[in-house]
Design a protein around this motif. Sequence first.
Motif, PDB file in Angstrom:
ATOM      1  N   HIS A  57       0.835  -1.202   0.000  1.00  0.00           N
ATOM      2  CA  HIS A  57       0.000   0.000   0.000  1.00  0.00           C
ATOM      3  C   HIS A  57       0.871   1.254   0.000  1.00  0.00           C
ATOM      4  O   HIS A  57       0.855   2.046   0.946  1.00  0.00           O
ATOM      5  N   ASN A 156     -10.825  -3.326   6.702  1.00  0.00           N
ATOM      6  CA  ASN A 156      -9.634  -3.236   5.864  1.00  0.00           C
ATOM      7  C   ASN A 156      -8.504  -4.132   6.341  1.00  0.00           C
ATOM      8  O   ASN A 156      -7.699  -4.610   5.533  1.00  0.00           O
ATOM      9  N   LEU A 159      -9.050  -7.463   4.901  1.00  0.00           N
ATOM     10  CA  LEU A 159      -8.657  -7.465   3.492  1.00  0.00           C
ATOM     11  C   LEU A 159      -7.148  -7.560   3.344  1.00  0.00           C
ATOM     12  O   LEU A 159      -6.641  -8.292   2.479  1.00  0.00           O
ATOM     13  N   ASP A 160      -6.415  -6.806   4.170  1.00  0.00           N
ATOM     14  CA  ASP A 160      -4.956  -6.853   4.100  1.00  0.00           C
ATOM     15  C   ASP A 160      -4.439  -8.258   4.370  1.00  0.00           C
ATOM     16  O   ASP A 160      -3.580  -8.781   3.651  1.00  0.00           O
ATOM     17  N   PHE A 206     -15.242  -2.312   4.527  1.00  0.00           N
ATOM     18  CA  PHE A 206     -14.154  -2.120   3.589  1.00  0.00           C
ATOM     19  C   PHE A 206     -14.162  -0.690   3.034  1.00  0.00           C
ATOM     20  O   PHE A 206     -15.220  -0.098   2.850  1.00  0.00           O
ATOM     21  N   SER A 207     -12.983  -0.177   2.720  1.00  0.00           N
ATOM     22  CA  SER A 207     -12.906   1.023   1.891  1.00  0.00           C
ATOM     23  C   SER A 207     -13.036   0.596   0.440  1.00  0.00           C
ATOM     24  O   SER A 207     -12.482  -0.439   0.044  1.00  0.00           O
ATOM     25  N   GLU A 210      -9.678  -0.161  -1.264  1.00  0.00           N
ATOM     26  CA  GLU A 210      -9.043  -1.366  -0.713  1.00  0.00           C
ATOM     27  C   GLU A 210      -9.716  -2.609  -1.267  1.00  0.00           C
ATOM     28  O   GLU A 210      -9.053  -3.599  -1.591  1.00  0.00           O
TER      29      GLU A 210
END
Length: 454
Positions: A57, A156, A159-160, A206-207, A210
């Motif tokens: 990122h 997020n 997700l990461d 979530f964003s 992202e």
Amino acid sequence: MPRPLRVAIVGAGPAGIYAADALLKSATAVEPGVSIDLFERMPAPFGLIRYGVAPDHPRIKGIVTALHQVLDKPQIRLFGNVDYPRDIDLDTLRSFYDAVIFSTGATADRALGIPGIELDGSYGAADFVSWYDGHPDVPRTWPLEAEKVAVLGVGNVALDVARILAKTADELLPTEIPANVYDGLKASRAKEIHVFGRRGPAQAKFSPMELRELDHSPTIEVIVNPEDIDYDEGSIATRRGNKQADMVAKTLENWAIRDVGERPHKLFLHFFESPSEILGEDGRVVGLRTERTELDGTGNVKGTGTHTDWDVTAVYRAVGYLSDELPKLPWDVASGTVPDEAGRVIEDSGDHLASTYVTGWIRRGPIGLIGHTKGDANETVGSLLEDFAAGRLHTPASPAPEAVDAYLGDRGVRYTTWEGWHRLDAAERALGEPQARERVKLVERDEMLDASGA
């Protein structure tokens, strides 16, 4: 002769640096200005950005450029590798400073109270993030034998974690990951990653950007079950009132109706599945049990009594971060925060703990994006300056800046400075140069201290 207002900030992540910036911008209210010392338990500054943001990122890590500009100001000093309260406690800080701001963030995993959480193969997302971000205080290896993995949570961080598990090591090699992380990911056997959320697409945290990034990898096939695309009145209202939630839902809808491709790693996003038990055998994870949920009309969900057992052998919980309790400060166990009013630390009696303030996640919990801490910092600094103007700050016994250096020196604390960060930064960039990488992160604390000239 008047002296500058002396302020200590404990924690040199974004929240602490934003507080320092707010103080400098408000210096016109203080004659003859402010003098700020930032204390950071890590040898390097930047907190979450260095040790909490996934290495792929760079856009988010670009925030460091703005933080650099703040720390370059001559009114600010950095004391890295200084731990609160081991190396310096509240009483000592109060002897040197007119006011103290705590901005220590949140780095631990919030608990998840389901059976089997203690099994071998059940992990906290924060621990995994610390490993792949090269935190100096965690082990250098990570068990990555599982071919099928569950990630619990729809934020997020989830997700990461899912993306790092699903990507190949070579995809991540151009980033700043240390050699031990590359070697660990190279040996990873993960082929299927299942991300579970107990509510629906409209409630995912979530964003949008992202989320879309998941689909950018040539090795990751993102799969959404069409049966998981469901909305009630509350969900529709959320989408109408929240542009980001609507964008997330649209992305998920598009993925649900497309054909499944042939990328080798499959990443499933499951909704309306509430984790109820991690299944074990001989002390190890052998599966995950979830209960199917359904919307209740308000955007919340209720259980249906229908359970599914998922064939996974590792489970990562990404259900939120938790701050560490700070000695000599009041503590709210339920929220994992320091009680406050407008940034002023509030004791059990309801009184303000004089000259003591909080900002960032230690104040309001681990919610919001990095930029949201700016408003937090502005409010806290506003309260501090109000107290200064009203004469409510205490007077330190030894306000001279050199008294702090002498104290740490007498205690044998090996501390780093802002100049030391520049040396460490140069050393990491030099490590990356032969591989045409921006940097290769140093992970051993002693190596960081040596490179910094501590």
